[in-house]
Design a protein around this motif. Sequence first.
Motif, PDB file in Angstrom:
ATOM      1  N   ASP A  95     -55.245 -85.711 -27.541  1.00 15.06           N
ATOM      2  CA  ASP A  95     -56.089 -85.615 -28.588  1.00 15.06           C
ATOM      3  C   ASP A  95     -55.819 -84.565 -29.642  1.00 15.06           C
ATOM      4  O   ASP A  95     -56.189 -83.693 -30.248  1.00 15.06           O
ATOM      5  CB  ASP A  95     -57.511 -84.930 -27.913  1.00 15.06           C
ATOM      6  N   GLY A  96     -54.361 -84.340 -29.962  1.00 19.60           N
ATOM      7  CA  GLY A  96     -53.702 -84.104 -30.965  1.00 19.60           C
ATOM      8  C   GLY A  96     -52.975 -82.575 -30.945  1.00 19.60           C
ATOM      9  O   GLY A  96     -53.013 -82.229 -29.923  1.00 19.60           O
ATOM     10  N   LYS A 103     -55.989 -77.370 -23.413  1.00 24.48           N
ATOM     11  CA  LYS A 103     -56.730 -76.091 -23.499  1.00 24.48           C
ATOM     12  C   LYS A 103     -57.548 -75.762 -22.187  1.00 24.48           C
ATOM     13  O   LYS A 103     -57.648 -74.732 -21.476  1.00 24.48           O
ATOM     14  CB  LYS A 103     -57.664 -75.598 -24.647  1.00 24.48           C
ATOM     15  N   LEU A 104     -58.350 -76.788 -21.791  1.00 26.12           N
ATOM     16  CA  LEU A 104     -59.041 -76.813 -20.592  1.00 26.12           C
ATOM     17  C   LEU A 104     -58.334 -76.585 -19.421  1.00 26.12           C
ATOM     18  O   LEU A 104     -58.665 -76.051 -18.289  1.00 26.12           O
ATOM     19  CB  LEU A 104     -59.969 -77.997 -20.475  1.00 26.12           C
ATOM     20  N   GLU A 109     -54.148 -72.300 -26.747  1.00 28.70           N
ATOM     21  CA  GLU A 109     -52.812 -73.067 -27.121  1.00 28.70           C
ATOM     22  C   GLU A 109     -51.860 -71.618 -27.677  1.00 28.70           C
ATOM     23  O   GLU A 109     -50.770 -72.081 -27.817  1.00 28.70           O
ATOM     24  CB  GLU A 109     -53.329 -73.746 -28.261  1.00 28.70           C
ATOM     25  N   GLN A 110     -52.459 -70.641 -28.052  1.00 31.42           N
ATOM     26  CA  GLN A 110     -51.779 -69.690 -28.796  1.00 31.42           C
ATOM     27  C   GLN A 110     -50.512 -69.178 -27.635  1.00 31.42           C
ATOM     28  O   GLN A 110     -49.398 -68.650 -28.171  1.00 31.42           O
ATOM     29  CB  GLN A 110     -52.397 -68.419 -28.956  1.00 31.42           C
ATOM     30  N   GLN A 111     -50.882 -69.419 -26.483  1.00 31.28           N
ATOM     31  CA  GLN A 111     -49.512 -68.712 -25.476  1.00 31.28           C
ATOM     32  C   GLN A 111     -48.447 -70.056 -25.524  1.00 31.28           C
ATOM     33  O   GLN A 111     -47.345 -69.544 -25.099  1.00 31.28           O
ATOM     34  CB  GLN A 111     -50.038 -68.557 -24.129  1.00 31.28           C
ATOM     35  N   PHE A 112     -48.711 -71.063 -26.115  1.00 31.99           N
ATOM     36  CA  PHE A 112     -47.397 -72.120 -26.242  1.00 31.99           C
ATOM     37  C   PHE A 112     -47.059 -72.196 -27.649  1.00 31.99           C
ATOM     38  O   PHE A 112     -46.052 -73.026 -27.841  1.00 31.99           O
ATOM     39  CB  PHE A 112     -48.287 -73.393 -25.671  1.00 31.99           C
TER      40      PHE A 112
END
Length: 209
Positions: A95-96, A103-104, A109-112
């Motif tokens: 999903d992009g 995330k779930l 996502e900021q950690q990656f």
Amino acid sequence: ALKRADLEIEELVFVNKNGKRTGALDIYKFRKLLNLRYYNLLRSDLSEIIYEQLDKEVEVIFGDSITNIEQTDGGTSVTFKSGRVRSFDLAVGADGLHSNVRKLIFGDEQQFEHYFGYYTAAFTVGNYLPAGHPIRENSSFVSYTDAGKQVNIYPVKGNKLITLFILSPDKKLPVAHGDTGAQKELLRRWFSSVGWESPALLQRLDTAP
């Protein structure tokens, strides 16, 4: 189907701030290198083609999203925003860039995330260029570059222009990927003083679909 949806861009043209042609690349050479299996596609067209190719027995769910995923001994239990719960052998998150599924499962996502130094923005406007204008009448992807910034346009069917803005700031900008209003203001702030077609494109930003 891909060939029919191809934008048929014939060349990449570079211009200066006055719109004067300064160079070009022949797209056919790219096509030839790939044995003519080279297409320029709008993402919406590609999505439609994929959907049309699906077997009629494939279930497609529109207007819903995933809120929770749990792994079980038999596969995955998926909870949807609508409240329904379904079980699947396998859940694939495709999903992009800002994946909700990722995330779930793995967290924010900021950690990656790793900033590579570029931002892009794209939108569609009506083709406001006058009849006889070289960009309006041909099938070129036209590009203008300023320091750390690039503005690109190309005409498509339906008397429209596709725009692509590229920005290269030294560090990550404080703007959320879902905040369209803030993104528009960022575009205006960074590109209002850039020459060529930038002012005319930005003037149509709020009415772009």
